[in-house]
Structures are given as C-alpha cells and as structure tokens.
Design a protein around this motif. Structure first.
Motif, short mmCIF file in Angstrom:
data_model
loop_
_atom_site.label_atom_id
_atom_site.label_comp_id
_atom_site.label_asym_id
_atom_site.label_seq_id
_atom_site.Cartn_x
_atom_site.Cartn_y
_atom_site.Cartn_z
N ASP A 53 0.81 -1.23 0.00
CA ASP A 53 0.00 0.00 0.00
C ASP A 53 0.84 1.27 0.00
O ASP A 53 0.32 2.38 -0.07
CB ASP A 53 -0.97 0.01 1.19
N GLY A 54 2.19 1.12 0.10
CA GLY A 54 3.07 2.28 0.02
C GLY A 54 3.03 3.20 1.23
O GLY A 54 3.44 4.35 1.14
N LYS A 55 2.57 2.68 2.37
CA LYS A 55 2.49 3.50 3.58
C LYS A 55 3.55 3.07 4.59
O LYS A 55 4.25 2.08 4.38
CB LYS A 55 1.10 3.37 4.20
N CYS A 56 3.67 3.83 5.67
CA CYS A 56 4.66 3.51 6.71
C CYS A 56 4.27 2.22 7.42
O CYS A 56 3.11 1.78 7.36
CB CYS A 56 4.75 4.65 7.72
N LEU A 57 5.24 1.62 8.10
CA LEU A 57 4.95 0.41 8.87
C LEU A 57 3.89 0.68 9.94
O LEU A 57 2.92 -0.06 10.05
CB LEU A 57 6.24 -0.12 9.52
N PHE A 58 4.10 1.75 10.71
CA PHE A 58 3.14 2.15 11.71
C PHE A 58 2.30 3.28 11.12
O PHE A 58 2.69 4.45 11.15
CB PHE A 58 3.84 2.61 13.00
N ASN A 59 1.16 2.90 10.61
CA ASN A 59 0.33 3.84 9.83
C ASN A 59 -0.58 4.62 10.77
O ASN A 59 -1.77 4.32 10.92
CB ASN A 59 -0.50 3.05 8.80
N TRP A 60 -0.02 5.66 11.42
CA TRP A 60 -0.81 6.48 12.33
C TRP A 60 -1.35 7.73 11.65
O TRP A 60 -2.37 8.28 12.07
CB TRP A 60 0.07 6.94 13.50
#
Length: 293
Positions: A285-292
């Motif tokens: 999804d191309g997002k950070c590992l911790f998607n806050w």
C-alpha cells in the motif's frame, strides 16, 4: 374521508418503517461500541496485570541488593577495625611524647575516611535502583513496540478486506469470517447480499494467500497477535513527525533488534513473522509500517 385516512395510515407506516430502520442501525453501532469498550477494558486489565508482575520482581532484587550492601558493610567494618588498631598504637606513642597537638590530629583524622566511606556506600546503594528502574522502563517500551507491531498488522488486514468501512470497532482478524457475514447481511430484513459477501470473501482469501507464503496461519497467528497486544499493550504516545524516534520505528533492522532483545526466545520467530507480514502489506500500500498519520 376513507382515501385521506388510507393516505395517513400509509404515511404513518412509512414513518414507522424508517424509524425502525434507524433504530436498528443505531443498535448495531451501539453493539460495536460496546464490543470495543469490552475489548479496551480487557486490554487495560491485561496491561495492569503485566505491570504488577514486573513490579513484583523488584522486591526480590532489592533484597539481593540489601544482602550485597550488608556484605560490603561487614568488609568495610573489618577494614575500619584494622585501621583503629593501628591508630590506637599511634595514640599510645603520642601520649608518651606528651604532644597534645599530634594527639588532636590523630583523633580527628579517622573521621574523614569514615564519613567518605559511608557516603560512597549510600551512593552505591542508590545507583543500582536507578539503573534497575531505567532498565524496566526501557523493557516495557520495547514490549509495547512489539504489541504495536501485532496491532498494526491486525488493522492492516482488516482495512484491506473492509476498506469501505469507515470504522472497524469490534472487528478483529480472529473473527473476520463472522464480520464478513455480519457486514453482508441486511440489518432490517436479515437478507444476505451474496455479491457483497462473495467480494469480501475474495479479498480475505487473497490477502491470506499472500501472507501464507510468508508462513502466516490465520488460526495460529491471529490469536497470537491478540495475545501480544493484551499482554504488552500498544504504544501510549505517537512519535512526532520528522523525529528520530519515528524514523527508527520505520526501520526494519531496528525493529528486529527490539524483538530479539525484549522477547522470550520461544516467541522471537513468531514475532519476526508478524513483522515480515506487516512489511509486506506496507510495501503493497506504500504506507509507513506504523500507519498512524
């Protein structure tokens, strides 16, 4: 008059049906909220139990430290006794020479090393306690990072299956099949939307197939992830954007090191598997590992 009465009855019936639909929807949302509150309460209880266990270890360590301090005090007393014997001989010699000034010096000199030694002993007893407290906080923080890994993976899987849902209260990977049935069933008529259910099943099987190549087993790792969250909790505060802490939390090597240092040996391999699954979905999804954010 009869036609007007019939119209009023139909309007009342439509209004009641609309109210019934609204109430059923609100009831469903309230049930989800109650499930979330119950889950939150169970998590808090587990975290408190874990913290009480960690605190219960401190008296034992404190007793060991007191025993060590007692041993050091005995040794220091033995050394002081040896000193006092030598000093008493020195006092006898000074008495023979009747030099009052030397006698005064010989009496006052032993006070300084004794005071210094007592201060050193107090400092030594305080330093291990401060170090122990710091180590305990560091361990708890690392364990919360592990709990956050499990929680983020759970949310990532649910978001991939139910991406139309704005809220996922009460949704867990462990009961995802039940939630697929619930979401695809009309609350009012209890009629199943077969097309909707088929689409959700397809998404769920697709993501399980991808994670299965990494070794993920829904029946094993879904409850294991919940166990980690319940035991260790999740991170209390989100790091500020652009800080070094946030950069570390998106560094795979840093997270692997945290897992190796704070997890029991028998759990390390399974936690690494959850981390690898989270990395896989983050890459997709191309997002950070911790998607806050």
């Amino acid at each position: 008059m009869s036609s007007e009465a019939s119209t009023n009855i139909l309007q009342s019936r439509e209004f009641l049906q609309q109210e019934n639909t609204r109430l059923l929807n609100e009831n469903g949302e309230l049930r989800n909220l109650v499930a979330l509150l119950q889950e939150n309460l169970e998590l808090r209880c587990s975290v408190r139990e874990h913290e009480s266990r960690a605190r219960s270890l401190s008296p034992r360590r404190k007793q060991q430290q007191e025993e060590k301090n007692t041993k050091e005090t005995k040794e220091s007393k033995y050394l002081m006794d040896g000193k006092s014997v030598k000093e008493s001989k020195h006092l006898k010699e000074t008495k023979k020479s009747k030099d009052s000034r030397d006698l005064k010096d010989s009496v006052e000199k032993p006070i300084e090393p004794e005071t210094t030694q007592l201060q050193d002993t107090a400092q030594k007893s305080e330093e291990p306690e401060a170090t122990q407290l710091q180590d305990t906080k560091k361990l708890q923080h690392s364990q919360r990072i592990v709990g956050e890994i499990a929680f983020q993976l759970d949310r990532r899987i649910l978001s991939a299956v139910f991406f139309e849902q704005s809220r996922l209260y009460g949704f867990r990977v462990a009961n995802i099949e039940e939630k697929i049935i619930q979401v695809s069933t009309c609350t009012l008529s209890r009629k199943i939307n077969e097309k909707r259910r088929s689409e959700l099943d397809r998404r769920y099987k697709n993501i399980m197939e991808r994670l299965g190549k990494l070794g993920y087993d829904h029946n094993v790792h879904a409850p294991f992830g919940e166990y980690l969250v319940n035991i260790y909790g999740i991170m209390k505060e989100r790091p500020v954007v652009g800080t070094k802490e946030l950069a570390c939390l998106n560094d795979l090597e840093f997270l692997r090191k945290v897992v190796n240092e704070c997890m029991p040996i028998e759990m390390v391999k399974a936690v690494h598997l959850l981390l690898n699954c989270l990395v896989c979905l983050a890459n997709e999804d191309g997002k950070c590992l911790f998607n806050w954010y």
